[in-house]
Write an enzyme that holds these catalytic residues in place. Structure first.
Site, PDB file in Angstrom:
ATOM      1  N   SER A 103      19.107  39.179   6.410  1.00  0.00           N
ATOM      2  CA  SER A 103      18.154  38.211   5.876  1.00  0.00           C
ATOM      3  C   SER A 103      17.863  38.471   4.404  1.00  0.00           C
ATOM      4  O   SER A 103      17.977  39.593   3.913  1.00  0.00           O
ATOM      5  CB  SER A 103      16.843  38.276   6.654  1.00  0.00           C
ATOM      6  OG  SER A 103      17.077  38.113   8.032  1.00  0.00           O
TER       7      SER A 103
HETATM    8  N1  SAH Z   1      16.937  41.169  10.500  1.00  0.00           N
HETATM    9  C1  SAH Z   1      18.368  41.111  10.504  1.00  0.00           C
HETATM   10  C2  SAH Z   1      18.796  39.671  10.730  1.00  0.00           C
HETATM   11  C3  SAH Z   1      20.130  39.536  11.319  1.00  0.00           C
HETATM   12  S1  SAH Z   1      20.562  37.864  11.734  1.00  0.00           S
HETATM   13  C4  SAH Z   1      18.880  41.628   9.178  1.00  0.00           C
HETATM   14  O1  SAH Z   1      18.154  41.538   8.190  1.00  0.00           O
HETATM   15  O2  SAH Z   1      19.999  42.110   9.111  1.00  0.00           O
HETATM   16  C5  SAH Z   1      19.984  37.733  13.391  1.00  0.00           C
HETATM   17  C6  SAH Z   1      20.583  38.655  14.406  1.00  0.00           C
HETATM   18  O3  SAH Z   1      20.077  38.263  15.703  1.00  0.00           O
HETATM   19  C7  SAH Z   1      22.096  38.605  14.510  1.00  0.00           C
HETATM   20  O4  SAH Z   1      22.610  39.902  14.347  1.00  0.00           O
HETATM   21  C8  SAH Z   1      22.345  38.064  15.925  1.00  0.00           C
HETATM   22  O5  SAH Z   1      23.505  38.598  16.511  1.00  0.00           O
HETATM   23  C9  SAH Z   1      21.080  38.506  16.653  1.00  0.00           C
HETATM   24  N2  SAH Z   1      20.762  37.760  17.883  1.00  0.00           N
HETATM   25  C10 SAH Z   1      20.900  36.434  18.109  1.00  0.00           C
HETATM   26  N3  SAH Z   1      20.496  36.131  19.361  1.00  0.00           N
HETATM   27  C11 SAH Z   1      20.082  37.302  19.943  1.00  0.00           C
HETATM   28  C12 SAH Z   1      19.557  37.655  21.234  1.00  0.00           C
HETATM   29  N4  SAH Z   1      19.391  36.733  22.202  1.00  0.00           N
HETATM   30  N5  SAH Z   1      19.236  38.943  21.465  1.00  0.00           N
HETATM   31  C13 SAH Z   1      19.406  39.903  20.506  1.00  0.00           C
HETATM   32  N6  SAH Z   1      19.915  39.626  19.268  1.00  0.00           N
HETATM   33  C14 SAH Z   1      20.244  38.347  18.989  1.00  0.00           C
END
Ligand code: SAH
Length: 210
Positions: free
Chosen positions: A61
């Site tokens: 993000s």
């Molecule tokens: N806060 C993280 C954001 C990553 S994007 C950062 O700054 O790096 C969102 C993430 O949520 C992705 O890695 C995706 O694989 C994960 N995600 C999506 N659906 C999910 C679920 N049902 N359970 C766990 N993780 C999930």
């Protein structure tokens, strides 16, 4: 990077209701080394205020959004926090600087493993990682003082509402009927009543389900 974040928080204050970042959140943003959580191909951009690809079609993000979501969680040093969507682990590290314990779940196995490695290398003994579908939360560790979801959901995940302490906050991007997404703050009152406040138009990857 932090100066730019401070500026964006100020610019969006009327929408978000967040006047400024607290000293504690600012200090956490200064301490976490974002390059540790960025793939080597993106290292040169690690301190830009932009989202970056982390593989598997996912993104780390934008630092402004990490800062805002963290502030909106209204954390204190004793808080026990759940994060759904570990991704790169960068948001996890910011939370780990601020609270007693962070429980974080990632659905994409290689991302979860890489984030666990980066978090251990950075030295956060108060972080607990798990692979799986975060929709069900982490019932064994519930209740939580605050919960953050870092992928956009079409509706409020009921298990997460149940795992929130009375007086606690859930911060997440929610799909709006017009196809956009709103970063939203969900509050559970002492009596257990739920209110949802949309604060800012955002763009997140979708919440996926097993
Ligand atoms: N806060 C993280 C954001 C990553 S994007 C950062 O700054 O790096 C969102 C993430 O949520 C992705 O890695 C995706 O694989 C994960 N995600 C999506 N659906 C999910 C679920 N049902 N359970 C766990 N993780 C999930």
């Amino acid at each position: 990077m932090v100066l730019e974040i401070v500026g964006m928080v100020h610019q969006t204050r009327l929408e978000t209701g967040c006047e400024a970042l607290s000293e504690r959140v600012l200090a956490a943003l200064r301490r976490v080394e974002r390059h540790r959580f960025v793939p080597s191909a993106q290292i040169a951009q690690a301190y830009d205020n932009h989202p970056l690809p982390i593989g598997a079609g996912q993104t780390i993000s934008q630092p402004f959004i990490v800062a805002l979501m963290t502030e909106l969680m209204a954390l204190n040093a004793d808080s026990k926090v759940l994060e759904v969507g570990t991704g790169s682990g960068y948001q996890t590290a910011v939370l780990a600087e601020l609270v007693a314990a962070v429980y974080t779940i990632e659905i994409v196995e290689p991302l979860g493993l890489e984030a666990a490695r980066a978090l251990a290398a950075a030295g956060y003994p108060n972080v607990h990682t798990r692979l799986g579908d975060g929709h069900a939360g982490w019932p064994q560790e519930a209740p939580f003082d605050a919960i953050i979801v870092t992928a956009a959901a079409s509706e409020l995940p009921q298990p997460l509402i149940e795992q929130l302490k009375p007086g606690g906050r859930l911060v997440l991007p929610l799909d709006a009927p017009d196809g956009t997404q709103s970063l939203s703050v969900v509050e559970k009152s002492a009596a257990g009543a739920i209110t949802v406040r949309p604060v800012l138009r955002v763009r997140f990857v979708p919440f996926t389900r097993h």
